[in-house]
Design an enzyme around this catalytic site. Structure first.
Site, PDB file in Angstrom:
ATOM      1  N   CYS A 125       0.834  -1.212   0.000  1.00  0.00           N
ATOM      2  CA  CYS A 125       0.000   0.000   0.000  1.00  0.00           C
ATOM      3  C   CYS A 125       0.867   1.259   0.000  1.00  0.00           C
ATOM      4  O   CYS A 125       0.541   2.247  -0.664  1.00  0.00           O
ATOM      5  CB  CYS A 125      -0.921   0.016   1.224  1.00  0.00           C
ATOM      6  SG  CYS A 125      -2.070  -1.365   1.257  1.00  0.00           S
ATOM      7  N   ARG A 129      -7.917  -4.510  -3.182  1.00  0.00           N
ATOM      8  CA  ARG A 129      -7.498  -3.326  -3.965  1.00  0.00           C
ATOM      9  C   ARG A 129      -8.500  -3.136  -5.099  1.00  0.00           C
ATOM     10  O   ARG A 129      -8.349  -3.712  -6.174  1.00  0.00           O
ATOM     11  CB  ARG A 129      -6.075  -3.513  -4.513  1.00  0.00           C
ATOM     12  CG  ARG A 129      -5.049  -3.741  -3.424  1.00  0.00           C
ATOM     13  CD  ARG A 129      -3.647  -3.920  -3.945  1.00  0.00           C
ATOM     14  NE  ARG A 129      -2.838  -4.553  -2.905  1.00  0.00           N
ATOM     15  CZ  ARG A 129      -2.302  -3.913  -1.865  1.00  0.00           C
ATOM     16  NH1 ARG A 129      -2.456  -2.602  -1.751  1.00  0.00           N
ATOM     17  NH2 ARG A 129      -1.617  -4.554  -0.945  1.00  0.00           N
TER      18      ARG A 129
END
Ligand code: BEZ
Length: 238
Positions: free
Chosen positions: A55, A138
């Site tokens: 991330c 995601r």
């Protein structure tokens, strides 16, 4: 891995749907979505958790491309199932301490939604329990200036996104709208575009005989579309 059999019904917005509405607290203040973004393209994306390596690499990449997306009339909004103070601490750490692939002092200026309740994540189908029941996957939603979802991409937790592809999608969607064409595999501005299928035998014949159109066969026709023309329509004038 044991599959989760019983699960609450989680909505999954689809391409062509109006983007589900929500109010949220973000690192840039409160937002009303999608109404605050009316008139702009917006990428709403989720990530699994703050202070995690994939991330972090994604946020640094996205933040460093924020101006490029802005020039393409596209705003960015992130989300994870973390609280506001975690978001703030993580973004401060990114700016102050993290250097990655030549990026440093990276400031994330787009809003990052706090979603501890998972309300927004559930509305957008970002929780996929057989991948993880407490972290968002995601997800990437491409939403047009009228608040309609135009494309969706999902990735698992382990796979960092390709941000050049997200940019290509934003440009290709706007090109398709502006010029009423479709874009073939691996299309980039300057490449030939596809014209819609012929709806009659007459049109099919005309196309096969039109020297401005390159037909591989009657159903598969392309034409040139100048790169500067595409960019002049799609990118904001500087
Ligand atoms: C990451 O962003 O590094 C990550 C987050 C959750 C699970 C696996 C990786």
């Amino acid at each position: 891995m044991e599959q989760i059999q019983e699960q609450e019904i989680i909505s999954m917005p689809r391409i062509g749907d109006a983007a589900p509405e929500f109010k949220a607290v973000t690192t840039q203040g409160d937002i009303n979505f999608p109404s605050d973004y009316a008139g702009d393209w917006v990428i709403l994306f989720s990530h699994p958790a703050d202070f995690t390596p994939v991330c972090t690499s994604e946020f640094m990449t996205f933040a460093s491309m924020e101006n490029k997306f802005a020039e393409a009339n596209c705003k960015l909004v992130g989300l994870s199932i973390d609280g506001l103070y975690s978001h703030i601490a993580w973004l401060r750490t990114i700016k102050e301490k993290i250097e990655y692939k030549g990026m440093k002092n990276v400031e994330v200026n787009f809003p990052l939604i706090e979603d501890i309740t998972m309300d927004v994540a559930k509305k957008y189908g970002m929780i996929q329990p057989n991948e993880d029941s407490t972290k968002a996957v995601r997800a990437v939603f491409f939403i047009d200036p009228k608040g309609i979802i135009r494309a969706i991409i999902y990735y698992p937790l382990s796979l960092g996104r390709n941000f050049d592809e997200l940019y290509r999608v934003i440009i290709a969607l706007q090109t398709a709208d502006a010029f009423e064409v479709a874009t073939p595999a691996d299309w980039y501005p300057g490449d030939d575009v596809i014209i819609g299928p012929a709806g009659s035998c007459g049109t099919a014949k005309d196309r096969m005989e039109d020297s401005d159109i390159d037909c591989k066969d009657w159903f598969f026709c392309t034409k040139k579309l100048d790169k500067d023309l595409v960019l002049s329509k799609v990118l904001k004038k500087k």
